[in-house]
Write a protein that holds these residues in place. Structure first.
Motif, PDB file in Angstrom:
ATOM      1  N   VAL A   1      65.995  51.247 142.747  1.00  0.00           N
ATOM      2  CA  VAL A   1      65.755  51.594 143.920  1.00  0.00           C
ATOM      3  C   VAL A   1      64.269  50.738 144.455  1.00  0.00           C
ATOM      4  CG1 VAL A   1      65.689  53.463 145.567  1.00  0.00           C
ATOM      5  CG2 VAL A   1      67.246  53.564 143.607  1.00  0.00           C
ATOM      6  N   VAL A   2      64.406  50.300 145.609  1.00  0.00           N
ATOM      7  CA  VAL A   2      63.155  49.602 145.936  1.00  0.00           C
ATOM      8  C   VAL A   2      63.025  50.246 147.379  1.00  0.00           C
ATOM      9  CG1 VAL A   2      63.324  47.617 144.639  1.00  0.00           C
ATOM     10  CG2 VAL A   2      64.395  47.642 146.765  1.00  0.00           C
ATOM     11  N   CYS A   3      61.708  50.361 147.716  1.00  0.00           N
ATOM     12  CA  CYS A   3      61.139  50.326 148.979  1.00  0.00           C
ATOM     13  C   CYS A   3      61.338  49.377 150.164  1.00  0.00           C
ATOM     14  CB  CYS A   3      59.550  50.790 148.938  1.00  0.00           C
ATOM     15  SG  CYS A   3      59.122  51.137 150.842  1.00  0.00           S
ATOM     16  N   LYS A   4      62.046  49.543 151.260  1.00  0.00           N
ATOM     17  CA  LYS A   4      62.576  48.616 152.026  1.00  0.00           C
ATOM     18  C   LYS A   4      61.160  48.051 153.013  1.00  0.00           C
ATOM     19  CE  LYS A   4      67.211  49.722 153.341  1.00  0.00           C
ATOM     20  NZ  LYS A   4      67.935  49.871 154.500  1.00  0.00           N
TER      21      LYS A   4
ATOM     22  N   ALA B   1      60.598  59.537 148.289  1.00  0.00           N
ATOM     23  CA  ALA B   1      59.834  58.426 148.832  1.00  0.00           C
ATOM     24  C   ALA B   1      58.995  57.415 147.901  1.00  0.00           C
ATOM     25  CB  ALA B   1      58.516  59.223 149.699  1.00  0.00           C
ATOM     26  N   CYS B   2      58.599  56.266 148.622  1.00  0.00           N
ATOM     27  CA  CYS B   2      57.980  55.396 147.841  1.00  0.00           C
ATOM     28  C   CYS B   2      56.646  55.903 147.560  1.00  0.00           C
ATOM     29  CB  CYS B   2      57.739  54.218 148.670  1.00  0.00           C
ATOM     30  SG  CYS B   2      56.870  52.717 148.003  1.00  0.00           S
ATOM     31  N   PRO B   3      56.140  55.765 146.112  1.00  0.00           N
ATOM     32  CA  PRO B   3      54.936  56.118 145.656  1.00  0.00           C
ATOM     33  C   PRO B   3      53.714  55.233 145.963  1.00  0.00           C
ATOM     34  CG  PRO B   3      56.065  54.864 143.886  1.00  0.00           C
ATOM     35  CD  PRO B   3      56.857  55.139 145.066  1.00  0.00           C
ATOM     36  N   ALA B   4      54.161  53.945 146.777  1.00  0.00           N
ATOM     37  CA  ALA B   4      53.028  53.127 147.061  1.00  0.00           C
ATOM     38  C   ALA B   4      52.642  53.554 148.577  1.00  0.00           C
ATOM     39  CB  ALA B   4      53.539  51.585 146.914  1.00  0.00           C
ATOM     40  N   CYS B   5      53.678  53.299 149.473  1.00  0.00           N
ATOM     41  CA  CYS B   5      53.447  53.595 150.723  1.00  0.00           C
ATOM     42  C   CYS B   5      53.995  54.787 151.486  1.00  0.00           C
ATOM     43  CB  CYS B   5      54.005  52.205 151.509  1.00  0.00           C
ATOM     44  SG  CYS B   5      55.717  52.221 151.615  1.00  0.00           S
ATOM     45  N   GLY B   6      54.621  55.611 150.883  1.00  0.00           N
ATOM     46  CA  GLY B   6      55.241  57.114 151.319  1.00  0.00           C
ATOM     47  C   GLY B   6      56.347  56.766 152.150  1.00  0.00           C
ATOM     48  N   GLY B   7      57.130  55.244 152.252  1.00  0.00           N
ATOM     49  CA  GLY B   7      58.010  55.060 153.066  1.00  0.00           C
ATOM     50  C   GLY B   7      59.525  55.846 152.215  1.00  0.00           C
ATOM     51  N   THR B   8      60.257  56.198 153.457  1.00  0.00           N
ATOM     52  CA  THR B   8      61.503  56.820 152.882  1.00  0.00           C
ATOM     53  C   THR B   8      62.615  55.964 153.194  1.00  0.00           C
ATOM     54  OG1 THR B   8      61.609  57.870 154.951  1.00  0.00           O
ATOM     55  CG2 THR B   8      60.557  59.356 153.240  1.00  0.00           C
ATOM     56  N   SER B   9      62.516  54.799 153.528  1.00  0.00           N
ATOM     57  CA  SER B   9      63.649  54.023 153.507  1.00  0.00           C
ATOM     58  C   SER B   9      63.964  53.214 152.340  1.00  0.00           C
ATOM     59  CB  SER B   9      63.335  52.907 155.030  1.00  0.00           C
ATOM     60  OG  SER B   9      64.458  52.132 154.991  1.00  0.00           O
ATOM     61  N   LEU B  10      64.852  53.522 151.558  1.00  0.00           N
ATOM     62  CA  LEU B  10      65.022  52.661 149.975  1.00  0.00           C
ATOM     63  C   LEU B  10      66.291  52.229 150.197  1.00  0.00           C
ATOM     64  CD1 LEU B  10      63.945  56.181 148.432  1.00  0.00           C
ATOM     65  CD2 LEU B  10      62.663  54.365 148.972  1.00  0.00           C
ATOM     66  N   ALA B  11      66.372  51.166 149.266  1.00  0.00           N
ATOM     67  CA  ALA B  11      67.686  50.226 149.066  1.00  0.00           C
ATOM     68  C   ALA B  11      67.880  50.055 147.696  1.00  0.00           C
ATOM     69  CB  ALA B  11      67.376  49.039 149.864  1.00  0.00           C
ATOM     70  N   GLN B  12      69.037  49.866 147.305  1.00  0.00           N
ATOM     71  CA  GLN B  12      69.448  49.609 145.859  1.00  0.00           C
ATOM     72  C   GLN B  12      69.436  48.081 145.725  1.00  0.00           C
ATOM     73  OE1 GLN B  12      73.255  51.099 144.890  1.00  0.00           O
ATOM     74  NE2 GLN B  12      72.571  53.169 144.493  1.00  0.00           N
ATOM     75  N   LYS B  13      68.895  47.685 144.630  1.00  0.00           N
ATOM     76  CA  LYS B  13      68.648  46.073 144.459  1.00  0.00           C
ATOM     77  C   LYS B  13      69.416  45.916 143.055  1.00  0.00           C
ATOM     78  CE  LYS B  13      65.422  42.323 144.051  1.00  0.00           C
ATOM     79  NZ  LYS B  13      63.775  42.244 144.161  1.00  0.00           N
ATOM     80  N   VAL B  14      70.221  45.002 142.926  1.00  0.00           N
ATOM     81  CA  VAL B  14      70.808  44.701 141.623  1.00  0.00           C
ATOM     82  C   VAL B  14      70.090  43.343 140.949  1.00  0.00           C
ATOM     83  CG1 VAL B  14      72.921  43.636 140.695  1.00  0.00           C
ATOM     84  CG2 VAL B  14      73.139  45.252 142.473  1.00  0.00           C
ATOM     85  N   ILE B  15      69.800  43.645 139.796  1.00  0.00           N
ATOM     86  CA  ILE B  15      68.879  42.595 139.046  1.00  0.00           C
ATOM     87  C   ILE B  15      69.797  42.121 137.976  1.00  0.00           C
ATOM     88  CG2 ILE B  15      66.734  42.027 137.692  1.00  0.00           C
ATOM     89  CD1 ILE B  15      65.644  44.448 139.151  1.00  0.00           C
ATOM     90  N   LYS B  16      69.991  40.715 137.815  1.00  0.00           N
ATOM     91  CA  LYS B  16      70.694  40.365 136.904  1.00  0.00           C
ATOM     92  C   LYS B  16      69.868  39.504 135.944  1.00  0.00           C
ATOM     93  CE  LYS B  16      75.145  40.093 139.311  1.00  0.00           C
ATOM     94  NZ  LYS B  16      76.252  39.083 139.651  1.00  0.00           N
ATOM     95  N   PRO B  17      69.926  39.596 134.853  1.00  0.00           N
ATOM     96  CA  PRO B  17      69.008  38.849 133.842  1.00  0.00           C
ATOM     97  C   PRO B  17      69.273  37.359 133.703  1.00  0.00           C
ATOM     98  CG  PRO B  17      70.686  40.019 132.429  1.00  0.00           C
ATOM     99  CD  PRO B  17      70.816  40.609 134.028  1.00  0.00           C
ATOM    100  N   ALA B  18      68.425  36.581 133.325  1.00  0.00           N
ATOM    101  CA  ALA B  18      68.602  35.197 133.224  1.00  0.00           C
ATOM    102  C   ALA B  18      69.728  35.070 132.099  1.00  0.00           C
ATOM    103  CB  ALA B  18      67.256  34.549 132.623  1.00  0.00           C
TER     104      ALA B  18
END
Length: 57
Positions: free
Chosen positions: A21-24, A36-53
């Motif tokens: 989950v990443v902050c938008k 909420a995002c620990p860096a900026c406090g934003g509440t707009s979050l999104a899922q991000k899929v990470i595929k390894p090399a």
């Protein structure tokens, strides 16, 4: 073609996929369960899929 119960062979590659989950607003990875995002406090979050090399031989 129908789906069958997984036998953990990883032919589909699903065991290699990681979802985070990443902050938008700033793109910082948000810990599981945080509202909420620990860096900026934003509440707009999104899922991000990470595929390894792909493995190299």
């Amino acid at each position: 073609m129908s789906c069958y119960t997984c036998t953990h062979c990883n032919k589909c590659g699903m065991f290699s996929i990681k979802v985070v989950v990443v902050c938008k607003s700033c793109g910082t990875e948000v810990p599981v369960g945080a509202g909420a995002c620990p860096a900026c406090g934003g509440t707009s979050l999104a899922q991000k899929v990470i595929k390894p090399a792909a493995p190299t031989s």
